[in-house]
Motif scaffolding. Sequence first.
Motif, PDB file in Angstrom:
ATOM      1  N   SER A 336      46.461  42.460  42.973  1.00  0.00           N
ATOM      2  CA  SER A 336      47.303  41.270  43.079  1.00  0.00           C
ATOM      3  C   SER A 336      47.933  41.156  44.460  1.00  0.00           C
ATOM      4  O   SER A 336      48.017  42.124  45.225  1.00  0.00           O
ATOM      5  CB  SER A 336      48.417  41.327  42.030  1.00  0.00           C
ATOM      6  N   ALA A 337      48.427  39.959  44.746  1.00  0.00           N
ATOM      7  CA  ALA A 337      49.147  39.719  45.994  1.00  0.00           C
ATOM      8  C   ALA A 337      50.458  40.492  46.026  1.00  0.00           C
ATOM      9  O   ALA A 337      50.893  40.960  47.088  1.00  0.00           O
ATOM     10  CB  ALA A 337      49.411  38.222  46.160  1.00  0.00           C
ATOM     11  N   ASP A 338      51.091  40.632  44.870  1.00  0.00           N
ATOM     12  CA  ASP A 338      52.362  41.361  44.818  1.00  0.00           C
ATOM     13  C   ASP A 338      52.173  42.824  45.208  1.00  0.00           C
ATOM     14  O   ASP A 338      52.989  43.392  45.942  1.00  0.00           O
ATOM     15  CB  ASP A 338      52.968  41.272  43.414  1.00  0.00           C
ATOM     16  N   PHE A 339      51.094  43.439  44.717  1.00  0.00           N
ATOM     17  CA  PHE A 339      50.841  44.838  45.077  1.00  0.00           C
ATOM     18  C   PHE A 339      50.551  44.962  46.567  1.00  0.00           C
ATOM     19  O   PHE A 339      51.027  45.888  47.231  1.00  0.00           O
ATOM     20  CB  PHE A 339      49.671  45.398  44.268  1.00  0.00           C
ATOM     21  N   LEU A 340      49.774  44.025  47.105  1.00  0.00           N
ATOM     22  CA  LEU A 340      49.459  44.071  48.532  1.00  0.00           C
ATOM     23  C   LEU A 340      50.726  43.919  49.369  1.00  0.00           C
ATOM     24  O   LEU A 340      50.890  44.590  50.392  1.00  0.00           O
ATOM     25  CB  LEU A 340      48.456  42.974  48.888  1.00  0.00           C
ATOM     26  N   ARG A 341      51.630  43.066  48.940  1.00  0.00           N
ATOM     27  CA  ARG A 341      52.889  42.891  49.667  1.00  0.00           C
ATOM     28  C   ARG A 341      53.666  44.213  49.709  1.00  0.00           C
ATOM     29  O   ARG A 341      54.190  44.612  50.756  1.00  0.00           O
ATOM     30  CB  ARG A 341      53.734  41.803  49.002  1.00  0.00           C
ATOM     31  N   GLU A 342      53.749  44.892  48.561  1.00  0.00           N
ATOM     32  CA  GLU A 342      54.455  46.173  48.515  1.00  0.00           C
ATOM     33  C   GLU A 342      53.791  47.212  49.415  1.00  0.00           C
ATOM     34  O   GLU A 342      54.470  48.055  50.009  1.00  0.00           O
ATOM     35  CB  GLU A 342      54.491  46.690  47.074  1.00  0.00           C
ATOM     36  N   LEU A 343      52.478  47.130  49.515  1.00  0.00           N
ATOM     37  CA  LEU A 343      51.719  48.103  50.291  1.00  0.00           C
ATOM     38  C   LEU A 343      51.863  47.883  51.794  1.00  0.00           C
ATOM     39  O   LEU A 343      52.045  48.836  52.563  1.00  0.00           O
ATOM     40  CB  LEU A 343      50.239  48.011  49.886  1.00  0.00           C
ATOM     41  N   VAL A 344      51.810  46.621  52.208  1.00  0.00           N
ATOM     42  CA  VAL A 344      51.661  46.295  53.628  1.00  0.00           C
ATOM     43  C   VAL A 344      52.964  45.879  54.303  1.00  0.00           C
ATOM     44  O   VAL A 344      53.232  46.268  55.448  1.00  0.00           O
ATOM     45  CB  VAL A 344      50.604  45.173  53.786  1.00  0.00           C
ATOM     46  N   SER A 345      53.792  45.096  53.623  1.00  0.00           N
ATOM     47  CA  SER A 345      54.951  44.487  54.287  1.00  0.00           C
ATOM     48  C   SER A 345      55.947  45.487  54.870  1.00  0.00           C
ATOM     49  O   SER A 345      56.610  45.160  55.874  1.00  0.00           O
ATOM     50  CB  SER A 345      55.668  43.522  53.333  1.00  0.00           C
ATOM     51  N   PRO A 346      56.105  46.731  54.319  1.00  0.00           N
ATOM     52  CA  PRO A 346      57.033  47.670  54.972  1.00  0.00           C
ATOM     53  C   PRO A 346      56.641  48.026  56.405  1.00  0.00           C
ATOM     54  O   PRO A 346      57.475  48.530  57.160  1.00  0.00           O
ATOM     55  CB  PRO A 346      56.984  48.903  54.066  1.00  0.00           C
ATOM     56  N   HIS A 347      55.391  47.751  56.779  1.00  0.00           N
ATOM     57  CA  HIS A 347      54.920  48.104  58.122  1.00  0.00           C
ATOM     58  C   HIS A 347      54.829  46.887  59.042  1.00  0.00           C
ATOM     59  O   HIS A 347      54.259  46.978  60.135  1.00  0.00           O
ATOM     60  CB  HIS A 347      53.549  48.780  58.024  1.00  0.00           C
ATOM     61  N   LEU A 348      55.387  45.749  58.589  1.00  0.00           N
ATOM     62  CA  LEU A 348      55.310  44.513  59.367  1.00  0.00           C
ATOM     63  C   LEU A 348      56.705  43.946  59.604  1.00  0.00           C
ATOM     64  O   LEU A 348      57.625  44.195  58.817  1.00  0.00           O
ATOM     65  CB  LEU A 348      54.463  43.474  58.624  1.00  0.00           C
ATOM     66  N   PRO A 349      56.882  43.165  60.670  1.00  0.00           N
ATOM     67  CA  PRO A 349      58.172  42.499  60.883  1.00  0.00           C
ATOM     68  C   PRO A 349      58.490  41.556  59.724  1.00  0.00           C
ATOM     69  O   PRO A 349      57.589  41.072  59.021  1.00  0.00           O
ATOM     70  CB  PRO A 349      57.948  41.716  62.185  1.00  0.00           C
ATOM     71  N   ALA A 350      59.753  41.284  59.534  1.00  0.00           N
ATOM     72  CA  ALA A 350      60.186  40.406  58.440  1.00  0.00           C
ATOM     73  C   ALA A 350      59.499  39.049  58.542  1.00  0.00           C
ATOM     74  O   ALA A 350      59.445  38.438  59.610  1.00  0.00           O
ATOM     75  CB  ALA A 350      61.702  40.240  58.483  1.00  0.00           C
ATOM     76  N   GLY A 351      58.953  38.585  57.426  1.00  0.00           N
ATOM     77  CA  GLY A 351      58.322  37.276  57.361  1.00  0.00           C
ATOM     78  C   GLY A 351      56.882  37.234  57.818  1.00  0.00           C
ATOM     79  O   GLY A 351      56.186  36.231  57.589  1.00  0.00           O
ATOM     80  N   ALA A 352      56.395  38.293  58.465  1.00  0.00           N
ATOM     81  CA  ALA A 352      55.034  38.270  59.014  1.00  0.00           C
ATOM     82  C   ALA A 352      53.982  38.233  57.917  1.00  0.00           C
ATOM     83  O   ALA A 352      52.954  37.564  58.055  1.00  0.00           O
ATOM     84  CB  ALA A 352      54.815  39.480  59.918  1.00  0.00           C
ATOM     85  N   PHE A 353      54.222  38.935  56.816  1.00  0.00           N
ATOM     86  CA  PHE A 353      53.233  38.967  55.741  1.00  0.00           C
ATOM     87  C   PHE A 353      53.034  37.571  55.158  1.00  0.00           C
ATOM     88  O   PHE A 353      51.902  37.088  55.025  1.00  0.00           O
ATOM     89  CB  PHE A 353      53.672  39.950  54.654  1.00  0.00           C
ATOM     90  N   ASP A 354      54.120  36.894  54.812  1.00  0.00           N
ATOM     91  CA  ASP A 354      54.007  35.565  54.205  1.00  0.00           C
ATOM     92  C   ASP A 354      53.404  34.551  55.170  1.00  0.00           C
ATOM     93  O   ASP A 354      52.674  33.640  54.755  1.00  0.00           O
ATOM     94  CB  ASP A 354      55.383  35.073  53.758  1.00  0.00           C
ATOM     95  N   ALA A 355      53.669  34.708  56.448  1.00  0.00           N
ATOM     96  CA  ALA A 355      53.188  33.734  57.426  1.00  0.00           C
ATOM     97  C   ALA A 355      51.715  33.907  57.755  1.00  0.00           C
ATOM     98  O   ALA A 355      51.039  32.926  58.097  1.00  0.00           O
ATOM     99  CB  ALA A 355      54.017  33.845  58.710  1.00  0.00           C
ATOM    100  N   ASN A 356      51.190  35.132  57.630  1.00  0.00           N
ATOM    101  CA  ASN A 356      49.856  35.402  58.168  1.00  0.00           C
ATOM    102  C   ASN A 356      48.839  35.915  57.156  1.00  0.00           C
ATOM    103  O   ASN A 356      47.681  36.132  57.530  1.00  0.00           O
ATOM    104  CB  ASN A 356      49.951  36.424  59.305  1.00  0.00           C
ATOM    105  N   VAL A 357      49.227  36.120  55.907  1.00  0.00           N
ATOM    106  CA  VAL A 357      48.301  36.688  54.922  1.00  0.00           C
ATOM    107  C   VAL A 357      48.143  35.741  53.745  1.00  0.00           C
ATOM    108  O   VAL A 357      49.129  35.211  53.216  1.00  0.00           O
ATOM    109  CB  VAL A 357      48.801  38.065  54.414  1.00  0.00           C
ATOM    110  N   ARG A 358      46.878  35.549  53.342  1.00  0.00           N
ATOM    111  CA  ARG A 358      46.577  34.817  52.118  1.00  0.00           C
ATOM    112  C   ARG A 358      45.693  35.699  51.247  1.00  0.00           C
ATOM    113  O   ARG A 358      44.730  36.300  51.732  1.00  0.00           O
ATOM    114  CB  ARG A 358      45.877  33.487  52.424  1.00  0.00           C
ATOM    115  N   VAL A 359      46.036  35.754  49.956  1.00  0.00           N
ATOM    116  CA  VAL A 359      45.358  36.653  49.025  1.00  0.00           C
ATOM    117  C   VAL A 359      44.662  35.834  47.947  1.00  0.00           C
ATOM    118  O   VAL A 359      45.287  34.980  47.302  1.00  0.00           O
ATOM    119  CB  VAL A 359      46.359  37.637  48.377  1.00  0.00           C
ATOM    120  N   PHE A 360      43.372  36.104  47.756  1.00  0.00           N
ATOM    121  CA  PHE A 360      42.617  35.440  46.693  1.00  0.00           C
ATOM    122  C   PHE A 360      42.797  36.212  45.392  1.00  0.00           C
ATOM    123  O   PHE A 360      42.546  37.419  45.334  1.00  0.00           O
ATOM    124  CB  PHE A 360      41.128  35.386  47.049  1.00  0.00           C
ATOM    125  N   GLU A 361      43.229  35.503  44.351  1.00  0.00           N
ATOM    126  CA  GLU A 361      43.378  36.090  43.026  1.00  0.00           C
ATOM    127  C   GLU A 361      42.552  35.288  42.025  1.00  0.00           C
ATOM    128  O   GLU A 361      42.384  34.072  42.180  1.00  0.00           O
ATOM    129  CB  GLU A 361      44.841  36.075  42.569  1.00  0.00           C
TER     130      GLU A 361
END
Length: 499
Positions: A336-361
């Motif tokens: 899921s996108a939620d799991f990917l967010r938990e996995l990746v966003s701690p290593h990115l600047p605030a807001g970067a994940f939502d602005a630059n990543v799209r997840v197909f579900e």
Amino acid sequence: MPPAGRIPREIVEFFNAPGGHSLIAKGPAGTGKTTFALQLTEELGEVTASHYLSSRVSDESLFRQFVWLKERLKPAGLQSGGKVRAESKVARTALDQLEGKIMEGKEGDDAEPESIGGSEVKGSFLEVTLGFDLPELEAAYEFVDKRLPERSLVLIDSIDALGEHYGIPAARLITILQKDLVEASRQNVLYVLESSGETRLDYLGDGVVSLASSEYQGRRLRVLTIEKLRGQQVQQPRYLYTLDGGRLTAFNIREEFRPAKPQVWKPVKDLSKDAVSMGLDPLDRIAGGLSRGRVIAFEISNAVPADYVDWLRTAMICNFVSQGRGVAHVPPRKGSADFLRELVSPHLPAGAFDANVRVFEAATLGSAEVSRIVLHMEGTNVDSDLKWSNVEFQLPKAERPFLGLMAFDTLESVYGERVIEAMSGVFSALRRAKDVFVGFVTPDSASAAKLENLAYAVFRIDSVNGSVVVYGQKPYTELFNLSWDWSGGFPKAELRPIV
């Protein structure tokens, strides 16, 4: 400087435990027995000094082959001649007597005396003139004697060659050293044995380690097996190992990875105007990075831990997003996108994940609440659902090139086994835009062969005896051990060639 080696933890703990211990290291020629023996002199922190007795090579040859030895052993520590015997503190009852029943080729009382080196068999007893016929053993005993009550490590390379030199069975020599040095004097002894497989000598040592070289997919594979370590718990009986850089490095499958606090990803720069980095320096060096407008395939065995797959995609996604680039991702295992967010966003600047990543579900995973980062796969027309112009529309502020990172186990579960045949529009759009496509497949995936035919580079990742290995099929490479370094607060891949 050569890369640091690493002997299996269980072996180091075995020798560092109180008392004396003996270990038999065996294996065919070229498997690294001498390297293993000499490296113990570095890694046994409690042992104060080591004596290396070689019946095969000179001190000068050893120093030429193992340059790092000069920092550990002085030439005086590599002795091969006898010394004048002085008053001894080390136990030497068995050496002084060196008599008893011959363990091999036993003769009866009426048998003719049989010559054995500088000794003679009379009946079933062996008589030896000491201090003259056994100078190498005398030197080893004297070395230990000078350092008592401190413990020493005596390395005998090899015990069967020394026995042949003396004309005395190797089993007899091990028995003598075991009684005097290991049991009575509480010293450590390593016996290098030329043979492989189960031998009668295995029962004489406190521990047995075998080293072997074989093939895996036409590439060299080395395996160290701990057959026994008396009194020591063995959690990992088999280790893959390498002799890279003239050192033996055994790969631990039970290492701790994650630090307490994640850190922001440090971007890895593009290799050229036509090739961007995967975020994985070692793989970049092999493949030349990710070529724009082209496809790269990773065939990942189901035996590979899920964490390794997650860290692989974390590195790729973070390296693109940290440079302001767009990512379109189909997660493996129908993630899921939620799991990917938990996995990746701690290593990115605030807001970067939502602005630059799209997840197909898959549409069935979609919640009633619409998320801006989720794109739905309806399951009927993959070319329409994954339409690249729609991805571009969803990422209006992202820089190019985009990364299309897609797991075919999920795509096949949604669209069927022939999904890749229906994705021609996706591949064409990525090629025209000079974006990058990375596909994950499993060996039994229906899409594996077809994706690998499309790809300019193919890497295979598998688990062998619990260790994760990677090798290039296109381009062809040797076998590497894959591990992860989390000391910087984010996953950094490390590859060591198995040579």
